[in-house]
Design a protein around this motif. Structure first.
Motif, PDB file in Angstrom:
ATOM      1  N   SER A   1     -15.291   9.157 -43.046  1.00 53.06           N
ATOM      2  CA  SER A   1     -16.547   9.456 -42.363  1.00 53.06           C
ATOM      3  C   SER A   1     -16.364  10.646 -41.432  1.00 53.06           C
ATOM      4  O   SER A   1     -15.282  10.859 -40.861  1.00 53.06           O
ATOM      5  CB  SER A   1     -17.047   8.250 -41.573  1.00 53.06           C
ATOM      6  N   PHE A   2     -17.412  11.436 -41.256  1.00 53.10           N
ATOM      7  CA  PHE A   2     -17.329  12.643 -40.439  1.00 53.10           C
ATOM      8  C   PHE A   2     -18.694  12.974 -39.869  1.00 53.10           C
ATOM      9  O   PHE A   2     -19.737  12.522 -40.360  1.00 53.10           O
ATOM     10  CB  PHE A   2     -16.819  13.830 -41.275  1.00 53.10           C
ATOM     11  N   VAL A   3     -18.676  13.781 -38.818  1.00 56.84           N
ATOM     12  CA  VAL A   3     -19.884  14.363 -38.236  1.00 56.84           C
ATOM     13  C   VAL A   3     -19.602  15.843 -38.008  1.00 56.84           C
ATOM     14  O   VAL A   3     -18.567  16.200 -37.441  1.00 56.84           O
ATOM     15  CB  VAL A   3     -20.269  13.688 -36.907  1.00 56.84           C
ATOM     16  N   VAL A   4     -20.503  16.695 -38.453  1.00 54.69           N
ATOM     17  CA  VAL A   4     -20.396  18.129 -38.205  1.00 54.69           C
ATOM     18  C   VAL A   4     -21.348  18.478 -37.063  1.00 54.69           C
ATOM     19  O   VAL A   4     -22.535  18.180 -37.123  1.00 54.69           O
ATOM     20  CB  VAL A   4     -20.764  18.947 -39.459  1.00 54.69           C
TER      21      VAL A   4
ATOM     22  N   VAL B   1     -14.485  11.535 -38.067  1.00 54.92           N
ATOM     23  CA  VAL B   1     -13.843  12.812 -37.770  1.00 54.92           C
ATOM     24  C   VAL B   1     -14.946  13.778 -37.340  1.00 54.92           C
ATOM     25  O   VAL B   1     -15.960  13.906 -38.027  1.00 54.92           O
ATOM     26  CB  VAL B   1     -13.111  13.373 -39.009  1.00 54.92           C
ATOM     27  N   VAL B   2     -14.757  14.433 -36.218  1.00 49.14           N
ATOM     28  CA  VAL B   2     -15.735  15.418 -35.760  1.00 49.14           C
ATOM     29  C   VAL B   2     -15.272  16.808 -36.178  1.00 49.14           C
ATOM     30  O   VAL B   2     -14.135  17.201 -35.904  1.00 49.14           O
ATOM     31  CB  VAL B   2     -15.945  15.350 -34.239  1.00 49.14           C
ATOM     32  N   ILE B   3     -16.155  17.534 -36.835  1.00 51.31           N
ATOM     33  CA  ILE B   3     -15.917  18.915 -37.230  1.00 51.31           C
ATOM     34  C   ILE B   3     -16.816  19.791 -36.364  1.00 51.31           C
ATOM     35  O   ILE B   3     -18.029  19.579 -36.312  1.00 51.31           O
ATOM     36  CB  ILE B   3     -16.249  19.144 -38.716  1.00 51.31           C
ATOM     37  N   ILE B   4     -16.235  20.746 -35.682  1.00 50.77           N
ATOM     38  CA  ILE B   4     -17.011  21.638 -34.820  1.00 50.77           C
ATOM     39  C   ILE B   4     -17.320  22.914 -35.600  1.00 50.77           C
ATOM     40  O   ILE B   4     -16.427  23.688 -35.922  1.00 50.77           O
ATOM     41  CB  ILE B   4     -16.251  21.973 -33.533  1.00 50.77           C
ATOM     42  N   GLY B   5     -18.595  23.126 -35.915  1.00 56.85           N
ATOM     43  CA  GLY B   5     -19.011  24.327 -36.628  1.00 56.85           C
ATOM     44  C   GLY B   5     -19.350  24.072 -38.080  1.00 56.85           C
ATOM     45  O   GLY B   5     -18.547  23.505 -38.819  1.00 56.85           O
ATOM     46  N   ALA B   6     -20.547  24.481 -38.501  1.00 59.62           N
ATOM     47  CA  ALA B   6     -20.991  24.316 -39.886  1.00 59.62           C
ATOM     48  C   ALA B   6     -20.986  25.649 -40.615  1.00 59.62           C
ATOM     49  O   ALA B   6     -21.911  25.992 -41.331  1.00 59.62           O
ATOM     50  CB  ALA B   6     -22.390  23.692 -39.927  1.00 59.62           C
ATOM     51  N   GLY B   7     -19.914  26.416 -40.410  1.00 61.15           N
ATOM     52  CA  GLY B   7     -19.711  27.636 -41.170  1.00 61.15           C
ATOM     53  C   GLY B   7     -18.945  27.329 -42.442  1.00 61.15           C
ATOM     54  O   GLY B   7     -18.785  26.166 -42.830  1.00 61.15           O
ATOM     55  N   PRO B   8     -18.443  28.352 -43.127  1.00 56.20           N
ATOM     56  CA  PRO B   8     -17.747  28.123 -44.394  1.00 56.20           C
ATOM     57  C   PRO B   8     -16.585  27.143 -44.291  1.00 56.20           C
ATOM     58  O   PRO B   8     -16.420  26.277 -45.149  1.00 56.20           O
ATOM     59  CB  PRO B   8     -17.262  29.523 -44.774  1.00 56.20           C
ATOM     60  N   ILE B   9     -15.768  27.266 -43.248  1.00 56.50           N
ATOM     61  CA  ILE B   9     -14.592  26.404 -43.148  1.00 56.50           C
ATOM     62  C   ILE B   9     -14.971  25.015 -42.666  1.00 56.50           C
ATOM     63  O   ILE B   9     -14.436  24.010 -43.132  1.00 56.50           O
ATOM     64  CB  ILE B   9     -13.533  27.033 -42.219  1.00 56.50           C
ATOM     65  N   GLY B  10     -15.919  24.930 -41.745  1.00 54.70           N
ATOM     66  CA  GLY B  10     -16.376  23.616 -41.291  1.00 54.70           C
ATOM     67  C   GLY B  10     -17.006  22.817 -42.415  1.00 54.70           C
ATOM     68  O   GLY B  10     -16.748  21.614 -42.572  1.00 54.70           O
TER      69      GLY B  10
ATOM     70  N   SER C   1     -12.349  10.015 -34.252  1.00 59.35           N
ATOM     71  CA  SER C   1     -10.982   9.631 -34.607  1.00 59.35           C
ATOM     72  C   SER C   1     -10.076  10.846 -34.699  1.00 59.35           C
ATOM     73  O   SER C   1      -8.857  10.757 -34.505  1.00 59.35           O
ATOM     74  CB  SER C   1     -10.982   8.884 -35.944  1.00 59.35           C
ATOM     75  N   ALA C   2     -10.655  11.989 -35.019  1.00 56.77           N
ATOM     76  CA  ALA C   2      -9.935  13.253 -35.120  1.00 56.77           C
ATOM     77  C   ALA C   2     -10.931  14.368 -34.863  1.00 56.77           C
ATOM     78  O   ALA C   2     -12.147  14.172 -34.991  1.00 56.77           O
ATOM     79  CB  ALA C   2      -9.294  13.413 -36.495  1.00 56.77           C
ATOM     80  N   VAL C   3     -10.425  15.531 -34.505  1.00 55.02           N
ATOM     81  CA  VAL C   3     -11.292  16.682 -34.236  1.00 55.02           C
ATOM     82  C   VAL C   3     -10.745  17.889 -34.987  1.00 55.02           C
ATOM     83  O   VAL C   3      -9.555  18.220 -34.882  1.00 55.02           O
ATOM     84  CB  VAL C   3     -11.378  16.999 -32.734  1.00 55.02           C
ATOM     85  N   ILE C   4     -11.621  18.533 -35.749  1.00 56.48           N
ATOM     86  CA  ILE C   4     -11.287  19.768 -36.461  1.00 56.48           C
ATOM     87  C   ILE C   4     -12.179  20.863 -35.895  1.00 56.48           C
ATOM     88  O   ILE C   4     -13.389  20.872 -36.110  1.00 56.48           O
ATOM     89  CB  ILE C   4     -11.520  19.620 -37.977  1.00 56.48           C
ATOM     90  N   ASP C   5     -11.586  21.776 -35.150  1.00 56.58           N
ATOM     91  CA  ASP C   5     -12.343  22.856 -34.502  1.00 56.58           C
ATOM     92  C   ASP C   5     -12.434  24.045 -35.452  1.00 56.58           C
ATOM     93  O   ASP C   5     -11.476  24.796 -35.643  1.00 56.58           O
ATOM     94  CB  ASP C   5     -11.662  23.258 -33.199  1.00 56.58           C
ATOM     95  N   ALA C   6     -13.597  24.209 -36.065  1.00 58.37           N
ATOM     96  CA  ALA C   6     -13.863  25.332 -36.972  1.00 58.37           C
ATOM     97  C   ALA C   6     -14.974  26.196 -36.404  1.00 58.37           C
ATOM     98  O   ALA C   6     -15.818  26.716 -37.130  1.00 58.37           O
ATOM     99  CB  ALA C   6     -14.245  24.807 -38.354  1.00 58.37           C
TER     100      ALA C   6
END
Length: 446
Positions: free
Chosen positions: A33-36, A11-20, A152-157
């Motif tokens: 598994s994830f990548v920030v 899972v890709v997380i965009i942004g390493a702020g509080p929500i990311g 596999s998924a994208v979370i835009d934070a």
């Protein structure tokens, strides 16, 4: 839920702020598994821009439950629950230790700015086998090279901090606005008036635009400079009742104190107010001439420097190849938009919402945090934490947990445009409210 075809990718997380980072903690607990991907060189890099500001919400509303569990297992001790942190304290005492945990640190890439998100080998017009195809996330690295990451998924934070609203009428840049920015007559949002930027304002003629809590904090800081500093507050609204907020009735005491202090300064004449002031253009010279329409006709006001506090909007350009569905007014996910319209909702009156409300036609793609609120300025970090908890549960196949959304928030009175567009932050300096903000678009890791 992740499909068999795509689950081999993180899972890709965009942004390493509080929500990311909260999303990363939630996924870690779920064993996914994830990548920030963080555009800055450190976790929560954007917060350094407004770190001098104190949040309105105490620590109890600023910690994600999964993140707190991971931290406490490492020996971390939570700050006092009722204390109000500054942005720097939020970052140093919570976000940086969280990003350094081994469960997260190995999966965070810094200096990795996401420029586009699509599906591998297909654009948004292709439907066949779309949900079985991994996402393609394109990043620009520090050396200027492009690299593609499959997900596999994208979370835009990624937040909205990098996209402040323009100052002109009708949602557009005013003629001369870019030139004024280049010449240094217009500052970035939330300058450090009492600290590193003090000399830029002391003894000058300063205009603040905006009718939200970011503007209020800035005005209060300016008022503490010497008496030679002239303060002009320009707003498009006809009156300021909403800006002053709930006063003693506000459950976030810091915000109530903010409005009360501001009202006194206006009533005393320390701050000059220009209401129904719609900027039409800027003329740049040794000083800045701000031209505007008012009920009495056209008006020109000369200032040395202008501080914008007119909110933020989401940058959607990198999502143009995805099938997202957005509310036409506030540019939030379509099901969320009506729940957060600032004309009807304050921070504390927004209903709890999770994966189902945040879902798009593009399966396993989500916009979360401040960016999920689009142009609405009523976001609280605790809301973002519940968003990513629900999404992590859904991606893990735990649909019962994903649907069981719950959130206890204070009734925060009226929320208007503020700094990141978020209501968490923004209180004046220490003496002003218990301890003292900015909100930040707190979800932004940029």
């Amino acid at each position: 839920m992740l499909t068999t075809a795509t689950s081999s990718h993180p899972v890709v997380i965009i942004g390493a702020g509080p929500i990311g980072l909260a999303a990363a903690a939630q996924l870690s607990e779920r064993g996914l598994s994830f990548v920030v991907l963080e555009a800055g060189s450190t976790a929560a890099a954007a917060i350094s821009d407004w770190g001098h500001t104190r949040l309105f919400s105490p620590w109890q509303y600023n910690l994600d439950a999964a993140a707190q569990r991971l931290l406490e297992a490492s020996g971390w001790i939570a700050p006092e629950s009722d204390a109000l942190p500054t942005g720097h304290e939020l970052r140093e005492q919570y976000l940086e230790p969280l990003a350094q945990l081994p469960q997260l640190a190995e999966s965070i890439r810094y200096n990795a700015r996401v420029t586009a998100v699509s599906r591998a080998g297909m654009d948004k017009t292709r439907t066949a086998r779309r949900e079985e195809t991994p996402f393609l996330v394109r990043i620009e690295t520090a050396d200027g090279h492009n690299e593609d990451v499959l997900a596999s998924a994208v979370i835009d934070a990624s937040g909205t901090w990098s996209a402040p609203n323009p100052l002109g009428q009708a949602g557009l840049l005013a003629p001369g606005e870019l030139q004024a920015l280049t010449a240094g007559h217009i500052t970035p949002p939330l300058p450090d008036v009492q600290g590193r930027d003090r000399d830029r304002f002391t003894g000058r003629r300063v205009m603040v635009t905006g009718a939200g809590h970011s503007a209020a904090n800035t005005l209060l800081d300016l008022a503490e400079l010497d008496a030679a500093t002239t303060i002009i507050w320009a707003v498009r609204t006809a009156e300021l009742t909403r800006v002053y907020g709930g006063g003693d009735q506000d459950e976030l005491a810091a915000r109530g104190a903010l409005g009360s202090r501001l009202r006194r300064l206006v009533d005393s004449g320390r701050i000059e107010v220009l209401t129904s002031f719609t900027i039409t253009r800027f003329d740049v010279g040794d000083a800045l001439t701000v031209r505007a329409l008012t009920p009495d006709g056209e008006r020109a006001v000369d200032v040395d420097v202008l501080i914008p506090a007119t909110g933020f909007r989401p940058d959607l350009a990198m999502l143009s190849e995805l099938r997202h569905s957005l509310d036409p007014a506030v540019e939030a996910p379509a099901r969320l938009g009506p729940l957060i319209d600032p004309e009807f909702h304050s921070c504390g009156s927004v209903e709890p919402h999770g994966e189902r409300v945040l879902a798009h036609p593009e399966a396993n793609f989500y916009i979360v945090g401040m960016k999920s609120y689009g142009r609405a300025p009523t976001f609280l970090m605790a809301t973002g934490y519940e968003q990513v908890r629900s999404i992590a549960a859904a991606l893990a196949g735990d649909h019962e947990a994903a649907e069981a959304v719950h959130l206890d928030l204070p009734e925060t009175g009226v929320c208007t445009t503020d700094l990141l567009g978020s209501c968490d932050a923004l209180a004046p300096a220490a003496e002003s409210c218990c301890s003292d903000p900015e909100l930040i678009e707190l979800s932004a890791g940029r």
